[in-house]
Design a protein around this motif. Structure first.
Motif, short mmCIF file in Angstrom:
data_model
loop_
_atom_site.label_atom_id
_atom_site.label_comp_id
_atom_site.label_asym_id
_atom_site.label_seq_id
_atom_site.Cartn_x
_atom_site.Cartn_y
_atom_site.Cartn_z
N TYR A 198 -17.47 2.11 102.63
CA TYR A 198 -18.13 1.48 103.78
C TYR A 198 -18.54 2.52 104.81
N LEU A 199 -17.71 3.52 105.02
CA LEU A 199 -18.04 4.59 105.96
C LEU A 199 -19.27 5.35 105.47
N ASP A 200 -19.31 5.68 104.19
CA ASP A 200 -20.46 6.37 103.61
C ASP A 200 -21.72 5.51 103.70
N SER A 201 -21.55 4.20 103.72
CA SER A 201 -22.67 3.25 103.82
C SER A 201 -23.06 2.96 105.26
N ARG A 202 -22.53 3.74 106.18
CA ARG A 202 -22.81 3.60 107.61
C ARG A 202 -22.29 2.28 108.20
N GLU A 203 -21.17 1.85 107.68
CA GLU A 203 -20.49 0.66 108.19
C GLU A 203 -19.13 1.07 108.75
N ALA A 204 -19.18 1.90 109.77
CA ALA A 204 -17.96 2.51 110.31
C ALA A 204 -17.00 1.48 110.91
N ARG A 214 -17.07 7.82 114.28
CA ARG A 214 -18.44 7.31 114.11
C ARG A 214 -18.77 6.18 115.07
N GLN A 232 -22.37 -1.57 98.53
CA GLN A 232 -23.65 -1.88 99.15
C GLN A 232 -24.34 -3.05 98.47
N CYS A 247 -12.23 9.40 110.82
CA CYS A 247 -13.68 9.55 110.60
C CYS A 247 -14.42 8.30 111.05
N ARG A 250 -22.56 -5.19 104.54
CA ARG A 250 -22.35 -5.67 105.92
C ARG A 250 -21.42 -6.88 105.99
#
Length: 183
Positions: free
Chosen positions: A103-109, A155, A48, A151, A54
């Motif tokens: 990245y997935l945990d950071s909402r960057e699926a 998302r 992050q 996962c 991003r």
């Protein structure tokens, strides 16, 4: 109310790293909702930072691509298929999966899904001697990558891609179970 139940759930699912003795058990738990130690949170925070937030992690993907190239050289017997390669390859693929999960945990699926797709060739081989080597652990690497990809796909609402990844992971597990039952 919902966020407090989420906090309660996450705190009740946390296990200290020192309590997990076997490395393979730790790696399985790392990619599950159970938190083991602080590594997953630390990785998420790292990805992050301004350099990665991003952004496509080009340098990290280039490292994975170099490892995929080394795998191709091993398949052609240009490089040796030795313990050092097996360890390096396994570590590189798992690091890549951890990065995708961060990245997935950071909402960057979307980025996470593309990272999984980029690493897919690292979990396949055209040589059965490589695929079946227990130290190389290609089945575990493939199942781990597929579960993270599923996962991420879910998302971003690519449900069929998620189902396909989970079905392939299930098939690998079923075949591995059948093989171990014969032995």
């Amino acid at each position: 109310p919902r966020s407090s139940s989420r906090r309660l759930l996450s705190s009740s699912m946390k296990i200290e790293r020192s309590l997990i003795e076997e490395q393979i058990i730790y790696e399985i738990m790392y990619f599950s909702p159970v938190q083991v130690g602080e590594e997953r949170m630390t990785n998420m925070l790292y990805f992050q930072t301004d350099i990665y937030h991003r952004q496509w992690p080009k340098m990290m993907v280039d490292r994975t691509q170099a490892q995929i190239d080394n795998l191709k050289k091993v398949e052609l017997s240009i490089l040796p298929f030795d313990v050092a390669f097996k360890r390096t390859h396994r570590d590189a693929v798992l690091f890549h999966c951890r990065m995708a999960l961060a990245y997935l945990d950071s909402r960057e699926a979307r980025i996470a899904m593309k990272l999984c797709q980029a690493a897919e060739p690292a979990t396949r081989s055209t040589e059965s001697r490589i695929l079946q080597d227990p130290q190389a652990d290609f089945d575990f690497l493939r199942v781990t990558l597929l579960s993270v990809m599923a996962c991420a796909a879910r998302r971003v609402k690519f449900y069929q891609k998620a189902v396909d990844a989970l079905n392939e992971a299930k098939d690998i597990c079923v075949m591995a179970g059948a093989d171990s039952g014969r032995g």
